[in-house]
Design a protein around this motif. Structure first.
Motif, mmCIF file in Angstrom:
data_model
loop_
_atom_site.group_PDB
_atom_site.id
_atom_site.type_symbol
_atom_site.label_atom_id
_atom_site.label_comp_id
_atom_site.label_asym_id
_atom_site.label_seq_id
_atom_site.Cartn_x
_atom_site.Cartn_y
_atom_site.Cartn_z
ATOM 1 N N ARG A 126 0.690 -1.095 -0.012
ATOM 2 C CA ARG A 126 0.089 -0.055 0.029
ATOM 3 C C ARG A 126 0.937 1.289 -0.039
ATOM 4 O O ARG A 126 1.972 1.430 0.530
ATOM 5 C CB ARG A 126 -0.738 0.085 1.016
ATOM 6 N N SER A 127 0.196 2.289 -0.718
ATOM 7 C CA SER A 127 1.048 3.546 -0.643
ATOM 8 C C SER A 127 1.392 4.053 0.857
ATOM 9 O O SER A 127 2.708 4.832 0.728
ATOM 10 C CB SER A 127 0.329 4.629 -1.223
ATOM 11 N N ARG A 128 0.829 3.892 1.775
ATOM 12 C CA ARG A 128 1.203 4.299 3.006
ATOM 13 C C ARG A 128 2.109 3.568 3.506
ATOM 14 O O ARG A 128 2.692 4.186 4.664
ATOM 15 C CB ARG A 128 -0.352 4.253 4.120
ATOM 16 N N GLU A 129 2.563 2.363 3.227
ATOM 17 C CA GLU A 129 3.451 1.488 3.620
ATOM 18 C C GLU A 129 4.876 2.363 3.044
ATOM 19 O O GLU A 129 5.978 1.863 3.708
ATOM 20 C CB GLU A 129 3.671 0.093 3.267
#
Length: 436
Positions: A126-129
């Protein structure tokens, strides 16, 4: 974007990406070739194909790991004939010591320079990772910020030698509707029937092989010509010329080729489209300066007065490892006989056209930077240049795959060229590579 233009500009980065992610040099080349073949159609449609190609490459690297979980050791992927600085080797070892997940993130974020969302897609996270992965990379590398991390990855990449790219397989044609496919099949059958006599013997011979040398009724090569030169040459043959921009990572208005291609038989008053470069997209920024300087030298070699590569007060010139002249002050611009003869060799290499199967091959310019090997294709690096980095321009012919292309190494001090090292082409196996 033209697929082969993209390959020429980004092939080295892609191979080094796969090696930095733990694959052997040979496997990296094979994985890159497969990823490029798979992505060819998308590359042709995009201004910046890097995210798509890198996502395909990472998928292949990870699949290759499942088959062979072991990482290639750094020492196994170093070229025995390539001089590697202690700083670059330390950077390479630091990258290799990262856990696989962090190393993949480091390579994509700080070597391939993908944006966070594109890196997330390639890494299947995920982008937030991504920010957490970036912090982990900075904590594990000798780097305080993203700029320092990019410098470490850049130094690590310098340790990896890359072979010239091979031509990319054409993108598969779109699937046609069934009725069209059936009609095409019937046309093929009808054509075969017309070609055969009742006893199965051919009714007429196949078209003759194309001539080895281009004739006056064939489209000439425009490689390395200026737009005005190419236009004048085509018009002198009675052809009508149309100009068209084509996205490419080359200096603006650089001639890329023609439509129809080199060797096509034409008649007087036929229209030939001259394709000129229109650089666009962030992918073009990485090596744009290097390619511009390479083209400036080729233009200077061809005698174009506007080309100013920038020479030092003293310039040493070498041909196939042997010193041929030393030019002082303005002598480099006056084209003394020996110097002119070397430049004529360079220009002759750009004008080559060779039969390649049923078509014609013209040179492809590849440009790399780094410390040249002590021994390249049996030609030793002149001792006087030391272990300095150089800008290497190679004129690669598809007909010479696996051999040694015509190449020129440009050494600089303070941004001015002070040594020019020219190597003649040689077929595969023609030169024994000696140990440094």
């Amino acid at each position: 974007m033209d697929v082969q233009t993209y390959v020429d500009a980004r092939h080295a980065m892609l191979v080094r990406t796969a090696v930095l992610m733990g694959r052997s040099n040979a496997r990296a080349h094979a994985l890159v070739a497969d990823a490029l073949d798979h992505s060819a159609r998308q590359v042709a449609r995009l201004d910046d194909p890097d995210p798509v190609v890198l996502q395909a490459l990472v998928g292949r690297v990870r699949a290759d790991r499942e088959v062979d979980p072991g990482d290639a050791a750094v020492v196994d992927t170093l070229d025995a004939y390539r001089i590697v600085s202690d700083e670059s080797l330390a950077a390479r070892e630091a990258v290799a010591a990262l856990p696989a997940g962090l190393r993949d993130a480091a390579v994509l974020l700080y070597f391939a320079r993908l944006r966070a969302r594109d890196a997330a897609a390639a890494l299947s996270v995920r982008s937030r990772e991504v920010p957490g992965l970036a912090r982990g990379v900075l904590g594990a590398l000798p780097a305080a910020d993203s700029d320092e991390a990019a410098q470490v990855l850049g130094l690590a990449g310098e340790t990896i030698a890359v072979d010239p790219p091979r031509p990319v397989a054409a993108a598969p044609a779109r699937r046609l509707r069934g009725v069209v496919v059936a009609a095409a099949a019937l046309a093929v059958v009808a054509g075969l029937t017309a070609l055969l006599q009742p006893d199965g013997a051919p009714a007429r011979s196949l078209p003759p092989d194309p001539p080895e040398k281009l004739g006056a009724d064939q489209v000439p090569s425009v490689f390395a010509l200026s737009t005005d030169e190419a236009e004048s040459m085509l018009e002198a043959r009675g052809l009508r010329v149309r100009l068209a921009d084509s996205p490419a990572c080359e200096p603006a208005d650089r001639v890329l080729g023609t439509d129809p291609t080199t060797g096509t038989v034409v008649e007087r008053d036929d229209v030939v489209t001259l394709l000129t470069a229109s650089p666009s997209g962030p992918a073009c920024e990485v090596h744009f300066g290097e390619r511009t300087r390479a083209w400036e030298f080729l233009d200077f070699a061809a005698g174009r007065a506007t080309a100013q590569p920038g020479f030092a007060p003293t310039v040493r010139v070498f041909l196939d490892g042997a010193p041929v002249t030393r030019l002082r002050d303005q002598e480099v611009l006056f084209r003394r006989p020996v110097w002119a003869a070397v430049l004529d060799r360079v220009t002759a290499a750009t004008r080559r056209v060779e039969l390649d199967g049923r078509g014609y091959a013209v040179p492809q310019l590849t440009v790399t930077t780094g410390v040249p090997p002590a021994n390249a294709c049996g030609v030793r690096r002149p001792e006087v240049v030391g272990r300095r980095p150089a800008l290497e321009l190679a004129l690669v012919m598809a007909t010479e795959a696996g051999g040694c292309p015509f190449s020129v190494d440009l050494y600089t001090r303070g941004g001015a060229i002070d040594a020019v090292v020219v190597r003649s082409p040689a077929p595969q196996g023609a030169r024994d590579v000696a140990h440094p």
